[in-house]
Design a protein around this motif. Sequence first.
Motif, PDB file in Angstrom:
ATOM      1  N   GLU A 706       6.540  25.700   5.806  1.00 10.61           N
ATOM      2  CA  GLU A 706       6.743  27.123   5.515  1.00 10.61           C
ATOM      3  C   GLU A 706       7.578  27.796   6.605  1.00 10.61           C
ATOM      4  N   VAL A 707       7.348  27.407   7.864  1.00  8.95           N
ATOM      5  CA  VAL A 707       8.149  27.962   8.961  1.00  8.95           C
ATOM      6  C   VAL A 707       9.615  27.596   8.770  1.00  8.95           C
ATOM      7  N   TRP A 708       9.880  26.341   8.450  1.00 11.55           N
ATOM      8  CA  TRP A 708      11.253  25.857   8.226  1.00 11.55           C
ATOM      9  C   TRP A 708      11.907  26.601   7.056  1.00 11.55           C
ATOM     10  N   ALA A 709      11.193  26.722   5.933  1.00 11.16           N
ATOM     11  CA  ALA A 709      11.742  27.399   4.756  1.00 11.16           C
ATOM     12  C   ALA A 709      12.035  28.865   5.058  1.00 11.16           C
ATOM     13  N   THR A 710      11.142  29.516   5.806  1.00 10.26           N
ATOM     14  CA  THR A 710      11.310  30.951   6.109  1.00 10.26           C
ATOM     15  C   THR A 710      12.497  31.176   7.036  1.00 10.26           C
ATOM     16  N   ILE A 711      12.676  30.302   8.031  1.00  5.88           N
ATOM     17  CA  ILE A 711      13.828  30.436   8.930  1.00  5.88           C
ATOM     18  C   ILE A 711      15.131  30.200   8.171  1.00  5.88           C
ATOM     19  N   LEU A 712      15.140  29.229   7.267  1.00  2.49           N
ATOM     20  CA  LEU A 712      16.347  28.982   6.453  1.00  2.49           C
ATOM     21  C   LEU A 712      16.693  30.208   5.603  1.00  2.49           C
ATOM     22  N   ALA A 713      15.675  30.810   4.987  1.00  2.00           N
ATOM     23  CA  ALA A 713      15.914  31.990   4.144  1.00  2.00           C
ATOM     24  C   ALA A 713      16.495  33.138   4.982  1.00  2.00           C
ATOM     25  N   LEU A 714      15.940  33.335   6.182  1.00  4.92           N
ATOM     26  CA  LEU A 714      16.440  34.412   7.052  1.00  4.92           C
ATOM     27  C   LEU A 714      17.878  34.140   7.492  1.00  4.92           C
ATOM     28  N   HIS A 718      21.127  36.605   6.665  1.00  2.00           N
ATOM     29  CA  HIS A 718      21.997  37.135   7.723  1.00  2.00           C
ATOM     30  C   HIS A 718      23.408  36.565   7.639  1.00  2.00           C
ATOM     31  N   GLY A 719      23.536  35.332   7.160  1.00  2.00           N
ATOM     32  CA  GLY A 719      24.847  34.695   7.136  1.00  2.00           C
ATOM     33  C   GLY A 719      25.701  35.054   5.944  1.00  2.00           C
ATOM     34  N   SER A 720      25.071  35.327   4.794  1.00  3.17           N
ATOM     35  CA  SER A 720      25.879  35.540   3.584  1.00  3.17           C
ATOM     36  C   SER A 720      25.657  36.881   2.901  1.00  3.17           C
ATOM     37  N   LYS A 721      24.646  37.663   3.341  1.00  2.00           N
ATOM     38  CA  LYS A 721      24.342  38.910   2.639  1.00  2.00           C
ATOM     39  C   LYS A 721      24.241  40.118   3.574  1.00  2.00           C
ATOM     40  N   MET A 722      25.009  40.109   4.673  1.00  2.45           N
ATOM     41  CA  MET A 722      24.955  41.262   5.582  1.00  2.45           C
ATOM     42  C   MET A 722      25.431  42.540   4.908  1.00  2.45           C
ATOM     43  N   ASP A 723      26.302  42.416   3.890  1.00  3.20           N
ATOM     44  CA  ASP A 723      26.784  43.607   3.185  1.00  3.20           C
ATOM     45  C   ASP A 723      25.673  44.253   2.353  1.00  3.20           C
ATOM     46  N   ALA A 724      24.588  43.508   2.114  1.00  2.00           N
ATOM     47  CA  ALA A 724      23.456  44.041   1.341  1.00  2.00           C
ATOM     48  C   ALA A 724      22.208  44.148   2.215  1.00  2.00           C
ATOM     49  N   LYS A 725      22.396  44.316   3.522  1.00  2.00           N
ATOM     50  CA  LYS A 725      21.250  44.325   4.432  1.00  2.00           C
ATOM     51  C   LYS A 725      20.244  45.418   4.077  1.00  2.00           C
ATOM     52  N   ASP A 726      20.740  46.564   3.590  1.00  2.00           N
ATOM     53  CA  ASP A 726      19.831  47.649   3.204  1.00  2.00           C
ATOM     54  C   ASP A 726      18.798  47.187   2.180  1.00  2.00           C
ATOM     55  N   MET A 733      11.868  41.844   7.656  1.00  2.00           N
ATOM     56  CA  MET A 733      10.926  42.249   8.710  1.00  2.00           C
ATOM     57  C   MET A 733       9.545  41.646   8.462  1.00  2.00           C
ATOM     58  N   LYS A 734       9.141  41.580   7.177  1.00  2.00           N
ATOM     59  CA  LYS A 734       7.867  40.936   6.851  1.00  2.00           C
ATOM     60  C   LYS A 734       7.899  39.460   7.225  1.00  2.00           C
ATOM     61  N   ALA A 735       9.023  38.816   6.941  1.00  2.00           N
ATOM     62  CA  ALA A 735       9.151  37.390   7.255  1.00  2.00           C
ATOM     63  C   ALA A 735       9.071  37.143   8.761  1.00  2.00           C
ATOM     64  N   VAL A 736       9.746  37.993   9.542  1.00  2.00           N
ATOM     65  CA  VAL A 736       9.731  37.860  11.005  1.00  2.00           C
ATOM     66  C   VAL A 736       8.316  38.078  11.545  1.00  2.00           C
ATOM     67  N   SER A 737       7.610  39.084  11.010  1.00  2.00           N
ATOM     68  CA  SER A 737       6.227  39.334  11.434  1.00  2.00           C
ATOM     69  C   SER A 737       5.341  38.121  11.143  1.00  2.00           C
ATOM     70  N   TRP A 738       5.563  37.505   9.977  1.00  2.00           N
ATOM     71  CA  TRP A 738       4.772  36.322   9.619  1.00  2.00           C
ATOM     72  C   TRP A 738       5.059  35.183  10.598  1.00  2.00           C
ATOM     73  N   LEU A 739       6.354  34.966  10.910  1.00  2.00           N
ATOM     74  CA  LEU A 739       6.728  33.888  11.833  1.00  2.00           C
ATOM     75  C   LEU A 739       6.103  34.098  13.213  1.00  2.00           C
ATOM     76  N   ARG A 740       6.149  35.339  13.691  1.00  2.00           N
ATOM     77  CA  ARG A 740       5.571  35.624  15.006  1.00  2.00           C
ATOM     78  C   ARG A 740       4.075  35.306  15.018  1.00  2.00           C
ATOM     79  N   ALA A 741       3.408  35.633  13.896  1.00  2.00           N
ATOM     80  CA  ALA A 741       1.961  35.393  13.823  1.00  2.00           C
ATOM     81  C   ALA A 741       1.622  33.901  13.835  1.00  2.00           C
ATOM     82  N   GLN A 742       2.589  33.043  13.472  1.00  2.00           N
ATOM     83  CA  GLN A 742       2.335  31.600  13.446  1.00  2.00           C
ATOM     84  C   GLN A 742       2.416  30.966  14.833  1.00  2.00           C
TER      85      GLN A 742
END
Length: 769
Positions: A706-714, A718-726, A733-742
């Motif tokens: 799950e950690v690997w899959a979540t980092i890949l998604a992030l 960031h790499g292909s959808k910065m124009d849709a960051k909004d 942010m939820k994904a980052v919070s989850w990763l930190r908790a692990q």
Amino acid sequence: MMVNCCGLLTASKEPVPLKSIEVEVEVRDHVATVVSTLNYENKEDKPIEAVFVFPLPGDAAVCHFSAKIGQKEIVAEVKEKQKAREEYDDALSSGQQAFLLEESEQSPDIFSLSVGSLPPGESASISLEYVTELAVQADDGLRFCLPAVLNPRYQPQGSEGSEVAIVKVTSVPASLVPYSLSFSARVSSPRPVSKVESSCSLDPLQYLNTEQTQATVKLAAGHKFDRDVELLIYYKDAHQPTAVVEAGQASAKPGTLMGDPVVMLSLYPEFPQAVMSSVAPCGEFVLLLDRSGSMSGACMESAKDTLLLLLKSLPMGCYFNIYSFGSSHEHIFPKSVEYSQETMEEALKKVGEMTANLGGTEILRPLKDIYSQPCIPNQPRQLFVFTDGEVGNTKEVINLVKRNSGSHRCFSFGIGEGASSALINGLAKEGGGHAQFITGTDRMQPKVMQSLRFALQPAVADISVKWDVPKGVAVTVLSPPITALFQGQRSLIYAQLTVKSHLISRIFRAAEGCVTVKYSLAGHPSKSQLNFSLKPAEDTGLTVHRLAARTLIRSLEMEETRRTRQQNEGVKKKVVEHSVQSGVSSVFTAFIAVNKGTGKAIQGPLVRRNVPTGLRECALFDDNMSYYNSADDCEDIHGFSYGECEEAYDGITVIRPAQPPRDPFLQLVSLQKASGCWERDPALAAALGKTSEEVENTKPSGVNQEVWATILALIWLHGSKMDAKDEWELLAMKAVSWLRAQNAPCVTECVEAGNTLLDFKVKKDALGL
């Protein structure tokens, strides 16, 4: 309610006396003055009365109305509505030409123009002027909208307005509107104009000076009435707070609204970052989706994609529910439930099955149902309303939201051409929220996610406004009290400045004032302050006064709906008084102009001609190619909704564009868990453009799947959808919070491996890790 498409185009059957509309807009900073000229010509052998029902922005202040016949100009006066109607009828019965402009009693964004006793062969030019504020969009653009589309409004049975004569709207498909539109705008601001964009085709922007603070733009030739004309105007430093003081009208009595100077303050509070980031997000999120027939097709698909993003972005620990409505309404859960993987999946399954099959637009009943549910302690209620706004009982709906504004905030979204600005803006204003409009090729998602960020901001409490002005100057605030403040959102305040003594008037122009807005944010006291000069600005005309009068009149009109009959008479009297003095329209007044100089009565019976209004294209015809005024009419005529027509009635042809394949971005978002993580899954690999084997073989050893899959998604976001960051920032942010908790080891190694696999160069810090 069927209309023959061709009849309005055939001169011998149904002549249309309106030949063209010319619109000139003067935008000064964040206020627009609009002059519309409607050119009429009677080519028949009988005198006619032409009636045209058309939309205006819901918060517009109509301030001038005149008619020109040959070389003679007749300027209209504002009078109490019943008196104006009687004067109009009297003029027609005595053979005189008359012109009447009045606001709809059901919705303040619909006006009716009657051109009476236009003799055979005669032409008339009608000039209509209004002023309006420009709303700030998610990307800091200022939005001006000229409504060119008026879809028929659904009037629910048993609503307050159902016994009142509903304004009859004659509509045709936009491509069949038989008159032309020309449109030009002049933009000026103390700050440079960066760009002007539109969903309609524009001629290139022309700058008028080297500082680029003045520019002109025109609508390209050949515009069809298939959409509202929307301009998005971008200035440098658009969020700077400003104050404009406007001198009073020289002919008006000092001490009155029109005789005194008026100040317009534009405030942008900046919340401390420490407070913003320290607040734990929570709340009860109630999403209310319009599923009436007129939402069919792309509107419905976009709304469903938006609900996916919203549900994925909600914080753990909050509560939510989804209601949908048409002639009837439904909910996914009997009452709001706690947000979890299980409840999120159940909601998404139901959303995926939704179609625009619930008939007419009846929004009042689901709102009453929502408000009947008790609020959850420590979970502030946030209501999100998605609708194309085709309702006839606008004021009744807005009043209901206002009565319940103490228990929730309301965020509204107008979808598609012709959405009622009075409804969408009114819901947000009275509900202490924020309004957004999605038209043309706009993506709904970034606008909705901005509103979600507003909803997740802590509610501002104990708002107070303090004025500091020289002794001898009295301040009368004309705007209703501020009930909501959001980071980056503008608040406008109008106030009348009355000079009490002759002595102070001499030094008034050199003096300064100060306004301080204090409020409590998550228990922390904060304030926003603005100093301003009392010297009146030059060349503003009476724009600020008229907007201030409009604000005061609208506040009184809302007050009128909540009082006893005797109190209402007093409020109505005040509204009429302010309307007549300021020359600004209201629900209780009308503009009346009579040409008394003709001297001879018009011969022959007066023939009424309804001028058609354009409405958005709806590919819905019956066997005779008769057009339905709106998809809602299908239900009225056949007893079933637009979405069911293909199966239920073989004479109906519904033309829908082919659905494009699922966007990889939405596919990726749909796979995220409520907690914020992703699981390794063949569907995730496909969304990333890789095979399951490639994803598995590049995973660093010992790393949780799950950690690997979540980092890949992030990394992919960031790499292909910065124009849709909004759109994805909150769920990231939820994904980052989850990763930190692990407390996962090897995060740096995972980021490097992920970049290699996906061919990106996203830094670990950029991911928030």
